[in-house]
Design an enzyme around this catalytic site. Sequence first.
Site, PDB file in Angstrom:
ATOM      1  N   ARG A  15      41.529  27.661  41.732  1.00  0.00           N
ATOM      2  CA  ARG A  15      41.748  28.949  42.403  1.00  0.00           C
ATOM      3  C   ARG A  15      40.798  29.067  43.600  1.00  0.00           C
ATOM      4  NH1 ARG A  15      38.967  33.257  44.171  1.00  0.00           N
ATOM      5  NH2 ARG A  15      37.676  33.206  42.297  1.00  0.00           N
ATOM      6  N   ASP A  16      39.504  29.130  43.315  1.00  0.00           N
ATOM      7  CA  ASP A  16      38.521  29.384  44.371  1.00  0.00           C
ATOM      8  C   ASP A  16      38.441  28.221  45.364  1.00  0.00           C
ATOM      9  OD1 ASP A  16      36.672  30.965  45.610  1.00  0.00           O
ATOM     10  OD2 ASP A  16      35.274  31.067  43.941  1.00  0.00           O
ATOM     11  N   HIS A 207      29.125  33.888  38.712  1.00  0.00           N
ATOM     12  CA  HIS A 207      29.995  33.161  39.639  1.00  0.00           C
ATOM     13  C   HIS A 207      29.164  32.944  40.906  1.00  0.00           C
ATOM     14  CE1 HIS A 207      34.030  32.295  41.489  1.00  0.00           C
ATOM     15  NE2 HIS A 207      33.415  32.711  42.580  1.00  0.00           N
ATOM     16  N   HIS A 209      27.992  31.017  44.352  1.00  0.00           N
ATOM     17  CA  HIS A 209      28.297  30.119  45.475  1.00  0.00           C
ATOM     18  C   HIS A 209      26.987  29.503  45.975  1.00  0.00           C
ATOM     19  CE1 HIS A 209      32.657  30.804  46.477  1.00  0.00           C
ATOM     20  NE2 HIS A 209      32.442  31.657  45.490  1.00  0.00           N
ATOM     21  N   CYS A 240      35.358  31.306  50.753  1.00  0.00           N
ATOM     22  CA  CYS A 240      36.159  32.522  50.738  1.00  0.00           C
ATOM     23  C   CYS A 240      36.899  32.570  52.057  1.00  0.00           C
ATOM     24  CB  CYS A 240      35.272  33.752  50.573  1.00  0.00           C
ATOM     25  SG  CYS A 240      36.193  35.284  50.742  1.00  0.00           S
ATOM     26  N   ASN A 249      31.622  27.180  45.340  1.00  0.00           N
ATOM     27  CA  ASN A 249      30.813  27.446  44.149  1.00  0.00           C
ATOM     28  C   ASN A 249      29.883  26.265  43.913  1.00  0.00           C
ATOM     29  OD1 ASN A 249      33.584  28.768  43.621  1.00  0.00           O
ATOM     30  ND2 ASN A 249      32.152  29.814  42.302  1.00  0.00           N
TER      31      ASN A 249
HETATM   32 ZN    ZN Z   1      34.110  32.632  44.555  1.00  0.00          ZN
END
Ligand code: ZN
Length: 312
Positions: A15-16, A207, A209, A240, A249
């Site tokens: 996802r990220d 979470h 980064h 992002c 991340n």
């Molecule tokens: Zn993120």
Amino acid sequence: MKLPTHVTVCEVAPRDGFQAIHEWIPTEKKVEIVKMLASTGLTSMEITSFVHPKAIPQLRDAEEVVRAMQDQQEIKLRALVPNVRGAARAIDVGIKKLKLMLSATDSHSLSNSNCLVKDALEGMKPIIELAQKHDVAVGGSISVAFGCPFEGKVPLEKICSIIEHYQSLGIHEVSLADSTGVANPQQVDHMLGVLVKQFSSVTFSMHLHNTRGMALANAVAALQQGIVHFDSSIAGLGGCPYLPGATGNIATEDLIHAFEQMGVRTGVNEARLLAVARQVKDMIGYDGGSFLLQAGPCSQLHQKPTSQQKLG
Ligand code: ZN
């Protein structure tokens, strides 16, 4: 150092990581990567986001990727959902856990979701009702919880009031996101010290980064506060799409390796994970600054120098 003995790590690259890559990744390639990740011993994965295909075209094949994982029972899948439409799509395809999106500040919320924080919280009610009706779990998240690229420091009272709001909606799992990598270990220690005490019934996850190289130090600070749930991204993929300069991340292999070195068990096969990280890097064409992909694990010894060779 007093640390928990076991942690769970949720892989978020599908996802990220993928959402930050503009060049289309074919669905078969995505499926191959998520299946490889599922073979490492990782027990949970954020597999996609059910956003509007126009908002993030890269994830327009969300349903197909989830369907391809239906036979993989050993890994729990969760999906990010921005609205009730996305939640319905996720539930329809069999997702059993939804993650809600929320920003800590109005500026970030406006840039990310085009609404104020209070309106975003209000908009969660129908999502939660739909999930309850289908017996699907829901977790919350707070983006830019440790600092916002538009507003700077976020007052702790603001984070507390969002968590209270989450609780009033029946949400008892909250992911704290350092979306732009501005948190430092002292801050993480202080914030979690307060939050863990004040919200003893809430399960927090981190979470982090690694934008400024502080993610691992922050993970250790969180561990010391008893946090046992972490997100990470294979090969450090990510960023992002709405934030200039944002990077991925913390790399899953870096996080798992560090935890295992400290005696904190993750249940992940490190050698297999590193091999997968290398394959993913090759398949995608870059990595997000993974240390292990450069240096290898601590256990990897080099050939001893012969007597003729100079030491050092
Ligand atoms: Zn993120």
